[in-house]
Design a protein around this motif. Sequence first.
Motif, PDB file in Angstrom:
ATOM      1  N   VAL A  14      12.397  -2.185  -3.980  1.00  0.00           N
ATOM      2  CA  VAL A  14      12.649  -0.905  -4.662  1.00  0.00           C
ATOM      3  C   VAL A  14      11.420  -0.006  -4.541  1.00  0.00           C
ATOM      4  N   THR A  15      10.254  -0.579  -4.769  1.00  0.00           N
ATOM      5  CA  THR A  15       9.014   0.194  -4.691  1.00  0.00           C
ATOM      6  C   THR A  15       8.789   0.733  -3.284  1.00  0.00           C
ATOM      7  N   ALA A  16       9.005  -0.088  -2.286  1.00  0.00           N
ATOM      8  CA  ALA A  16       8.839   0.373  -0.903  1.00  0.00           C
ATOM      9  C   ALA A  16       9.759   1.553  -0.611  1.00  0.00           C
ATOM     10  N   ASP A  17      11.007   1.461  -1.051  1.00  0.00           N
ATOM     11  CA  ASP A  17      11.958   2.541  -0.821  1.00  0.00           C
ATOM     12  C   ASP A  17      11.585   3.798  -1.602  1.00  0.00           C
ATOM     13  N   LEU A  18      11.150   3.626  -2.829  1.00  0.00           N
ATOM     14  CA  LEU A  18      10.907   4.788  -3.697  1.00  0.00           C
ATOM     15  C   LEU A  18       9.518   5.386  -3.561  1.00  0.00           C
ATOM     16  N   THR A  19       8.694   4.846  -2.680  1.00  0.00           N
ATOM     17  CA  THR A  19       7.375   5.435  -2.463  1.00  0.00           C
ATOM     18  C   THR A  19       7.166   5.829  -1.007  1.00  0.00           C
ATOM     19  N   THR A  20       8.278   5.892  -0.264  1.00  0.00           N
ATOM     20  CA  THR A  20       8.231   6.284   1.145  1.00  0.00           C
ATOM     21  C   THR A  20       9.254   7.385   1.387  1.00  0.00           C
ATOM     22  N   GLY A  21       8.780   8.513   1.922  1.00  0.00           N
ATOM     23  CA  GLY A  21       9.670   9.632   2.204  1.00  0.00           C
ATOM     24  C   GLY A  21      10.456   9.432   3.484  1.00  0.00           C
ATOM     25  N   LEU A  22      11.305  10.374   3.764  1.00  0.00           N
ATOM     26  CA  LEU A  22      12.168  10.282   4.950  1.00  0.00           C
ATOM     27  C   LEU A  22      11.389  10.213   6.257  1.00  0.00           C
ATOM     28  N   ALA A  23      10.222  10.844   6.278  1.00  0.00           N
ATOM     29  CA  ALA A  23       9.394  10.839   7.489  1.00  0.00           C
ATOM     30  C   ALA A  23       8.327   9.747   7.448  1.00  0.00           C
ATOM     31  N   GLY A  24       8.417   8.846   6.473  1.00  0.00           N
ATOM     32  CA  GLY A  24       7.464   7.754   6.369  1.00  0.00           C
ATOM     33  C   GLY A  24       6.237   8.071   5.540  1.00  0.00           C
ATOM     34  N   GLN A  25       6.181   9.263   4.974  1.00  0.00           N
ATOM     35  CA  GLN A  25       5.020   9.652   4.175  1.00  0.00           C
ATOM     36  C   GLN A  25       5.029   8.966   2.819  1.00  0.00           C
ATOM     37  N   ARG A  26       3.848   8.786   2.262  1.00  0.00           N
ATOM     38  CA  ARG A  26       3.710   8.165   0.938  1.00  0.00           C
ATOM     39  C   ARG A  26       4.048   9.182  -0.144  1.00  0.00           C
ATOM     40  N   LEU A  27       4.913   8.802  -1.069  1.00  0.00           N
ATOM     41  CA  LEU A  27       5.306   9.651  -2.191  1.00  0.00           C
ATOM     42  C   LEU A  27       5.211   8.846  -3.479  1.00  0.00           C
ATOM     43  N   THR A  28       5.162   9.534  -4.598  1.00  0.00           N
ATOM     44  CA  THR A  28       5.350   8.838  -5.862  1.00  0.00           C
ATOM     45  C   THR A  28       6.851   8.591  -6.010  1.00  0.00           C
ATOM     46  N   SER A  29       7.208   7.679  -6.876  1.00  0.00           N
ATOM     47  CA  SER A  29       8.636   7.423  -7.075  1.00  0.00           C
ATOM     48  C   SER A  29       9.331   8.665  -7.637  1.00  0.00           C
TER      49      SER A  29
END
Length: 64
Positions: A5-20
Amino acid sequence: MDAQVTADLTTGLAGQRLTSDERIEEIFSRYAREDPVHRTWMKARPVLAEAVHRTEQRLPNQAR
């Protein structure tokens, strides 16, 4: 499951790091409020946020 869940919710569509929160807001931006996807994410958001929190608590400080 928490890590997935964390991997999915902290990665944007282009692979960039995001907050959940950023990731969920990005998902919301693609679906109208009345869309079932939007409604599902609204209901799931607190549960998923807890999964991210548990994962972050397990990580060493420098990995967060």
